[in-house]
Enzyme design. Structure first.
Site, PDB file in Angstrom:
ATOM      1  CB  VAL A  60      -0.879  -0.206   1.290  1.00 16.38           C
ATOM      2  CG1 VAL A  60      -1.759   1.323   1.376  1.00 16.38           C
ATOM      3  CG2 VAL A  60      -2.017  -1.104   1.092  1.00 16.38           C
ATOM      4  CB  CYS A  61       3.863   2.360   2.050  1.00 20.00           C
ATOM      5  SG  CYS A  61       4.715   0.860   1.835  1.00 20.00           S
TER       6      CYS A  61
END
Length: 982
Positions: free
Chosen positions: A613-614
């Site tokens: 996600v990051c």
């Protein structure tokens, strides 16, 4: 190719790290224009999968091409089908000869009603129905010079040698690309002459490589699957600082020992700052062909078998010229005459006086009267691909000659050969096949009952093959096809059993009906469901007890792995094939003979690829990251948010929402609006505000937390390596990508709220000039109103509909995200492929692998064959690679066992048979064990299992699967699952 190194820190001013992308990415400003301005000749939805293999310029050349095809037996029918499906501009058919019984074994456009009718005339209507965008006509006269002048490519199939030499010489003189294709029984021949100065614009299927940096190029870790070679030409773009390289003329590179790339001296250039990409520039190549009258097969190299096959074909032509017919099936006298003719021919250049393989020539002659559907499919696919190369100038053509044989389908040495009387014509649709394998084998084919999993492109080709060879066409035979998908418009360029009238219908049902029309004796049962653990009550013991074999035509390795496991469980032969672009494979797995199917671990992992996600949110470095981020934005804004608002419509403020994630989602979808949108202008204002949030404000916020010059504790820059420092964008309505994003987002937002949208880009530009530019200093707070009671429309993503703005939004958002991070953007087509995980596909590869499967089917159905008879196959039509090899044998495990009254009721996997009526230790499941239990000979295995575990057999259950473990002195020995027949 040379393998690039992992990313490393710069050690000089000339070493930088750049992003990866593909060379054919269009500028962001052209993101939508490539769709709006495309030639009307190309139906992008119909040819969508094919366009990923070729490209738009190549496809436009194909749509404008004119091809003459002479010879409409099985091989010619395959070439015609493939060319029409792939969208050639016009196809003229030529074959005045009457249809005969032997044609029907491989010619699927003909039927018993067409006997004595001209093959071309009888085939034209059905050929034309495959693609209404292709003009199909029939020429009934002779092939003259005047006729040839109207075509770019001329193809002769199953023609006489005199005609090949005459037409080939004329085409060479006139600059017309010329092909000869022929099959005789289990042997095929292909010849190409594209002229003395033929330029190939794009020699390879692989996309141009993009990676690296100026001076000494250090490649990112993400480029591990891209390899440069010495001498490759590259150019640069998007570099900040060392701008002299941007847009430079192509420069050659040298690959260093450590994998870095040297491009020359850059010491006089400006100092490098950041970003950019180095891109391989593909170079056209020129090939020179000679005419059929002067070409020698010896140019293939010192391979004895192709040369002997070449002589065999020449001898067959002579035999046919002398006797007016082909050799009689399996007639030893005719075969010896062919060998004698071959012996008398002038030796080929390059043979160095090597003796003729007379046994090979004789085998070819004995079976040469036959016409086989799998051979026609394989050779017809390769021939059609060469036609495409001639038209599109994409991919390297053959080096003039190709010979292929599948004589391994015949009995092994020492086994009895078919008898002439068993192979004589019967006056039936299988005469062409009977001429090779005999009537007894044909009867055995008719008894079979096969399961086909998948009715897509390969599935349609396999069903055609089953109908033509007569698999399951007897009273006790049949074919079951399982597929739960529906027919779509994009299927029609490869899945030839479907028509436009079938769009929306279930594939299995349509395919079953179409196959029955090809052969009315074949009963095909459609099942509109998946084969997976949820349907094992349907595809269980009873079902598989009636199946003789399974063919898998699936598009995922997970699905193949499951079907293969069921075949292993029930000891059923598995025929399996797959394609990607012009690459394809066909495999055969036989119980107790070959190893079982094993899906590639790396491929299984790639099917389940997810990105952190990051990485997507803050640190994208690849074009795939930007597209996935855009897809997530689409889902969040127009799908999840609508569902959330509908769920929370009774709430009066954001303070009442459930959790911070819901709050964030609703804040983003409410955007800068204080109340529900009422007009198109409100939707445009929201879209403009969201553009500002995503591509300017959020980037500024990120840079506030992590400034461009931020240094970590170890002294390295935070924005280095795979982390690319982003830059905020400034909105400009004159940039196409900016405008497209607002247009798509506003229309989707309007659809979500039941408001009318607009496609008028000029009016939108004018409106944007009048609207106040939104500032995101004010964000909807936790206590503000939620618009009261609303009801929004949930939008589901669809990448195959070009009119609903779904892909417009994703492509524009991905392109803008790429601009933020200095990544070369994907164009709309590439974005669609990434979002939909679309596998590039083309009709030629599909037909070729289906033909190869059909050849292995002959071996599976026939008498028991040794491992040496079977072949796995791999082909790459773009690179002229064609490999066949013997599969690995199964792993065999031995164990001491006691023999008793239940002998032969146990069997295990694809390996050795087991006979083990009593055990000292085994278990049924991880939770319930029958460990170290004495098993008296009077106790039935089922009774014992029921006593210990409480197991009760299900209705119709025929097999009990046990997991056997054997404890050794040093280590445990693992055994395959044990099957106990009930």
């Amino acid at each position: 190719r040379c393998r690039p190194p992992l990313s490393r820190e710069p050690n000089t001013s000339h070493t930088v790290t750049l992003s990866i992308s593909t060379a054919d990415c269009c500028p962001a400003s052209g993101l939508r224009m490539d769709v709006l301005e495309t030639s009307k000749l190309v139906d992008e939805e119909l040819y969508s999968r094919q366009l990923y293999v070729l490209d738009m310029p190549a496809m436009q050349r194909i749509r404008e091409a004119k091809v003459l095809l002479s010879g409409l037996q099985g091989l010619g029918a395959e070439v015609a089908k493939n060319l029409v499906l792939m969208g050639v501009g016009s196809l003229t058919l030529h074959d005045p000869h009457p249809t005969c019984w032997s044609d029907l074994a491989a010619q699927f456009f003909l039927s018993e009603q067409d006997l004595e009718t001209s093959r071309a005339e009888a085939s034209r209507e059905l050929v034309a129905k495959l693609n209404k965008g292709v003009q199909v006509s029939v020429h009934t006269g002779d092939i003259t010079e005047e006729l040839l002048l109207g075509f770019q490519v001329v193809v002769l199939t199953t023609s006489k040698l005199e005609e090949q030499l005459k037409v080939g010489t004329l085409c060479h003189e006139l600059g017309i690309c010329f092909l000869v294709a022929d099959t005789r029984g289990l042997v095929g021949q292909l010849f190409c002459d594209f002229g003395e100065d033929f330029t190939v614009q794009d020699p390879t299927e692989a996309e141009p490589l993009t990676a690296g940096s100026p001076g000494i190029l250090t490649l990112r870790k993400e480029t591990d699957d891209h390899y440069f070679c010495d001498g490759d030409l590259v150019t640069f773009s998007g570099i900040e600082g060392m701008v002299e390289l941007n847009g430079c003329d192509p420069r050659p590179i040298r690959v260093q020992e450590d994998g870095t790339l040297e491009i020359g001296n850059t010491a006089t250039f400006s100092r490098y700052l950041r970003g950019g990409a180095v891109t391989e520039v593909k170079r056209p190549k020129t090939v020179s062909h000679v005419s059929a009258s002067t070409s020698e097969v010896g140019e293939l190299g010192n391979f004895k078998r192709p040369m002997c096959l070449h002589q065999a074909f020449r001898a067959l032509h002579q035999f046919q010229h002398l006797h007016g017919r082909l050799p009689k099936p399996w007639d030893p006298v005719d075969a010896e005459m062919v060998v004698g003719l071959a012996r008398s021919l002038e030796p080929l250049k390059g043979t160095k006086g090597e003796p003729l393989d007379e046994a090979l020539v004789k085998t070819v002659a004995l079976s040469s009267a036959g016409g086989l559907s799998p051979m026609a499919a394989t050779m017809g696919a390769v021939a059609a691909q060469e036609v495409l190369k001639a038209i599109s100038r994409k991919f390297m053509p053959l080096d003039q000659w190709l010979y292929f044989d599948a004589l391994d389908c015949l009995p092994e040495d020492g086994e009895p050969l078919p008898k002439p009387e068993d192979c004589a014509p019967r006056g039936c649709r299988y005469d062409g096949q009977i001429a090779v394998f005999g009537a007894g084998f044909q009867e055995k084919l008719s008894w079979q009952h096969y399961l086909l999993v998948g009715a897509g492109a390969i599935g349609c080709e396999l069903l055609k093959s089953f109908a033509l060879v007569g698999l399951g066409a007897g009273p006790s035979g049949g074919v079951t096809v399982a597929d739960m998908d529906h027919v779509e418009h994009s299927n029609l360029s490869r899945q030839f059993l479907f028509t436009t009238q079938d769009i929306g219908r279930l594939k299995a049902e349509v395919a079953a009906e179409a196959t029955h029309r090809l052969n009315s004796d074949l009963q095909v049962t459609p099942l509109t469901m998946l084969l997976d653990p949820t349907t094992e009550h349907i595809f269980g013991d009873n079902f598989f007890s009636r199946v003789d074999g399974v063919a898998a035509a699936l598009d995922s390795f997970q699905a193949r792995k499951y079907v293969a496991a069921r075949c292993t469980h029930y000891l059923k032969p598995l025929l399996e094939a797959g394609t990607q672009g012009t690459m394809g494979h066909a495999s055969v797995f036989m119980p107790h003979v070959t190893e079982a199917y094993r899906a590639p671990t790396s491929t299984l992992a790639s099917e389940e690829t997810t990105y952190p996600v990051c990485t997507l949110r803050y640190f994208p470095s690849r074009v795939e990251h930007t597209v996935q981020w855009a897809r997530n934005k689409f889902e969040g804004l127009f799908c999840l948010s609508a569902e959330t608002i509908n769920h929370n419509q009774v709430l009066t403020s954001l303070a009442e929402t459930d959790g911070p994630q819901v709050l964030t989602l609703l804040q983003e979808v409410l955007g800068i609006l204080r109340e529900r949108p009422q007009t198109w202008q409100d939707c445009v204002l929201w879209a403009l505000g969201h553009w500002q949030l995503c591509f300017c404000y959020s980037i500024m916020q990120l840079l506030n937390h992590f400034p461009p010059d931020k240094v970590l504790e170890d002294g390295t820059l935070f924005w280095s390596g795979p982390k690319q420092c982003p830059q905020p964008l400034e909105f400009d309505a004159n940039q196409d990508t900016h405008l497209l994003y607002v247009l798509a987002a506003a229309n989707l937002y309007a659809q979500m709220h039941g408001l009318p949208g607009s496609r008028d880009q000029t009016a939108l530009r004018g409106l944007l000039k009048l609207l106040p530019f939104p500032l995101w200093g004010h964000v909807v707070s936790h206590g503000e109103e939620l618009w009261g009671s609303v009801n929004t429309t949930v939008t589901r993503a669809s990448q195959d509909n070009d009119s609903n703005f779904h892909m417009d939004f994703v492509a524009a958002a991905a392109s803008l995200r790429a601009q933020n991070y200095g990544i070369l953007p994907a164009n709309r087509s590439q974005s669609k492929r990434i979002v939909g995980k679309i596998i590039p596909a083309i009709a030629t590869t599909t037909a070729a692998v289906a033909g190869l499967v059909g050849l292995e089917l002959y071996k599976v159905v026939g008498r028991p064959r040794p491992l040496s008879a079977f072949r796995h196959c791999f082909l790459h039509l773009a690179e002229n690679r064609f490999n066949r090899w013997v599969p690995f044998a199964p792993a065999i495990q031995k164990a001491w066992c006691f023999l008793g009254s239940t002998k032969n009721r146990f069997y295990s996997g694809f390996g050795t048979l087991w006979s083990m009526p009593s055990y000292s230790a085994y278990h049924c499941s991880p939770s319930q064990s029958l460990s170290h239990l004495p098993l008296p000979h009077t106790t039935r295995v089922t009774e014992l299992v029921q006593q210990v575990t409480g197991w009760i057999p299900k209705p119709g259950q025929r097999v009990l699967v046990l997991e056997l473990s054997c404890e050794g002195e040093d280590e445990d020995t693992t055994f395959p699952p044990l099957h106990y027949e009930l």
